[in-house]
Design a protein around this motif. Sequence first.
Motif, mmCIF file in Angstrom:
data_model
loop_
_atom_site.group_PDB
_atom_site.id
_atom_site.type_symbol
_atom_site.label_atom_id
_atom_site.label_comp_id
_atom_site.label_asym_id
_atom_site.label_seq_id
_atom_site.Cartn_x
_atom_site.Cartn_y
_atom_site.Cartn_z
ATOM 1 N N ARG A 163 0.819 -1.211 0.000
ATOM 2 C CA ARG A 163 0.000 0.000 0.000
ATOM 3 C C ARG A 163 0.856 1.267 0.000
ATOM 4 N NH1 ARG A 163 -2.530 0.223 4.780
ATOM 5 N NH2 ARG A 163 -3.912 1.870 4.031
ATOM 6 N N VAL A 164 2.132 1.102 -0.348
ATOM 7 C CA VAL A 164 3.023 2.259 -0.461
ATOM 8 C C VAL A 164 3.600 2.288 -1.876
ATOM 9 C CG1 VAL A 164 5.005 3.499 0.473
ATOM 10 C CG2 VAL A 164 3.635 2.017 1.976
ATOM 11 N N ILE A 165 3.453 3.410 -2.547
ATOM 12 C CA ILE A 165 3.932 3.572 -3.926
ATOM 13 C C ILE A 165 5.017 4.649 -3.939
ATOM 14 C CG2 ILE A 165 3.327 4.214 -6.290
ATOM 15 C CD1 ILE A 165 0.444 3.313 -5.645
ATOM 16 N N THR A 166 6.187 4.291 -4.475
ATOM 17 C CA THR A 166 7.295 5.236 -4.549
ATOM 18 C C THR A 166 7.313 5.913 -5.913
ATOM 19 O OG1 THR A 166 8.579 3.714 -3.169
ATOM 20 C CG2 THR A 166 9.769 5.548 -4.190
ATOM 21 N N THR A 167 7.238 7.227 -5.920
ATOM 22 C CA THR A 167 7.362 7.979 -7.159
ATOM 23 C C THR A 167 8.552 8.923 -7.012
ATOM 24 O OG1 THR A 167 6.216 9.453 -8.708
ATOM 25 C CG2 THR A 167 5.611 9.642 -6.382
ATOM 26 N N PHE A 168 8.591 10.042 -7.734
ATOM 27 C CA PHE A 168 9.757 10.925 -7.679
ATOM 28 C C PHE A 168 9.326 12.382 -7.796
ATOM 29 C CE2 PHE A 168 9.056 9.434 -12.009
ATOM 30 C CZ PHE A 168 8.995 10.614 -12.745
ATOM 31 N N HIS A 169 10.203 13.265 -7.355
ATOM 32 C CA HIS A 169 9.936 14.696 -7.413
ATOM 33 C C HIS A 169 10.201 15.183 -8.842
ATOM 34 C CE1 HIS A 169 9.706 18.911 -6.489
ATOM 35 N NE2 HIS A 169 9.528 18.664 -5.206
ATOM 36 N N TYR A 170 9.189 15.762 -9.451
ATOM 37 C CA TYR A 170 9.290 16.231 -10.837
ATOM 38 C C TYR A 170 10.059 17.553 -10.911
ATOM 39 C CZ TYR A 170 6.325 20.299 -10.233
ATOM 40 O OH TYR A 170 5.851 21.529 -9.843
ATOM 41 N N VAL A 171 10.430 17.946 -12.139
ATOM 42 C CA VAL A 171 10.949 19.286 -12.393
ATOM 43 C C VAL A 171 10.359 19.772 -13.715
ATOM 44 C CG1 VAL A 171 13.036 18.435 -13.560
ATOM 45 C CG2 VAL A 171 13.003 20.742 -12.583
ATOM 46 N N ASP A 172 9.954 21.034 -13.754
ATOM 47 C CA ASP A 172 9.384 21.629 -14.964
ATOM 48 C C ASP A 172 10.535 22.121 -15.840
ATOM 49 O OD1 ASP A 172 8.070 22.979 -16.942
ATOM 50 O OD2 ASP A 172 6.817 24.192 -15.614
ATOM 51 N N THR A 173 10.965 21.268 -16.772
ATOM 52 C CA THR A 173 12.109 21.607 -17.624
ATOM 53 C C THR A 173 11.768 22.643 -18.689
ATOM 54 O OG1 THR A 173 11.610 19.642 -18.959
ATOM 55 C CG2 THR A 173 13.314 19.418 -17.274
ATOM 56 N N ALA A 174 10.496 22.976 -18.831
ATOM 57 C CA ALA A 174 10.127 24.057 -19.742
ATOM 58 C C ALA A 174 10.525 25.415 -19.144
ATOM 59 C CB ALA A 174 8.624 24.028 -20.015
ATOM 60 N N TYR A 175 10.652 25.465 -17.821
ATOM 61 C CA TYR A 175 11.062 26.702 -17.145
ATOM 62 C C TYR A 175 12.494 26.616 -16.636
ATOM 63 C CZ TYR A 175 11.115 30.635 -13.896
ATOM 64 O OH TYR A 175 11.458 31.803 -13.235
ATOM 65 N N TYR A 176 12.838 25.493 -16.042
ATOM 66 C CA TYR A 176 14.181 25.324 -15.495
ATOM 67 C C TYR A 176 15.072 24.610 -16.506
ATOM 68 C CZ TYR A 176 12.532 26.864 -10.943
ATOM 69 O OH TYR A 176 12.018 27.618 -9.916
ATOM 70 N N PHE A 177 16.001 25.348 -17.076
ATOM 71 C CA PHE A 177 16.972 24.824 -18.034
ATOM 72 C C PHE A 177 18.237 25.675 -17.917
ATOM 73 C CE2 PHE A 177 13.990 27.714 -20.101
ATOM 74 C CZ PHE A 177 14.834 28.690 -20.608
ATOM 75 N N PRO A 178 19.360 25.199 -18.451
ATOM 76 C CA PRO A 178 20.630 25.925 -18.259
ATOM 77 C C PRO A 178 20.580 27.357 -18.799
ATOM 78 C CG PRO A 178 21.037 23.727 -19.069
ATOM 79 C CD PRO A 178 19.555 23.939 -19.164
ATOM 80 N N VAL A 179 20.872 28.292 -17.931
ATOM 81 C CA VAL A 179 20.952 29.705 -18.306
ATOM 82 C C VAL A 179 22.174 30.277 -17.605
ATOM 83 C CG1 VAL A 179 19.845 31.962 -18.259
ATOM 84 C CG2 VAL A 179 18.438 29.904 -18.502
#
Length: 344
Positions: A163-179
Amino acid sequence: MKYLICQEWKNTKGNHAGMVHLCKLIHKKNPIDYKLIIVPDIIIYFSSKLLMSIQFKIQSYIYNIIYFFITLKLALKIKKGDSIFLFEYLLKERNQYFIAKILNFFFGYKITVYGLAHLTPTRLDLMYSKQELLKYTSVLDYSLTLGSSLTDYLVVNDVEKGRVITTFHYVDTAYYFPVKVSSTSSDFTVIVMGIQMRDFNMISNIVKTNSSVQFIICQAFFKMDSFFKDCLNVKLKGFMEEDELKKEIGKADVSLNLMIDTVGSNVITTCMAMGLALVVSDVGSIKDYCDEENAIFCKNEIDFNVAIKNLKENKELLLNMQKSSLQKSTFFKFENFYCFFNTI
């Protein structure tokens, strides 16, 4: 229908990170199957010392009233096969247990209730006894986590593994990208972000030891001048709008994350997506997110100092780790999270 219930926070409102933004992206991606309910951030301040002592209780009552009406609204709409996702579960300040308990009692036979917990085991140990933890998770069909260390913690505390599901913390790569932002200094720069579960005494020692390294310390609403008194290699930044924060990240070469514990870290995924090398505490779920190709794992103050020195002096190593961070961050992009989430 899948109902997403998330909590707005005033200091991150409108940002391209956090659970509200995630839920908005999911809803935007599929507005037919997902309905979004955002709980407003209500903060009450009292100048009276007497009222300040009961401030938390008053705020909790207000949220229970809000949750009551949300639950009532859901009760009038939900149908067999629907799912409810609570995105701030096991957080005492915004206790969504109330919603889960009522829905489980009246509709548990025909709906599925999920609770996403993203506090660290270290903090949960301080907040809940084992009995309380079981009480809060027992009204859920499934607990969701953002890292294996929290999954293991729940299972060790007798939450059924299935009854425990492991997922992950997402990142919005449309906003966060190398600058790469031009800076007044071309010196090697390390940025420190995040307030929760950080050891600022040790961070202060590291800053003082590495006097030839430039540090950007993001202190948000906290005053940390005392930690870095007489440090000429530090730029302290208070609360910043997201665009300004992104610019500061763009000035850095390395993200320093000296953490007491961690599960899924917005700081880690954001800095990876912006192409920074990582120097991190070897704790919690950190290795769910990075490895030796883009991060140096540290167990003590000496390790951190050696890591920073090596990255400063070895430009090839630094560049390779930065490239690896960017490459690895693609796994955590929203599109991948959505694909996984859609299978739950």
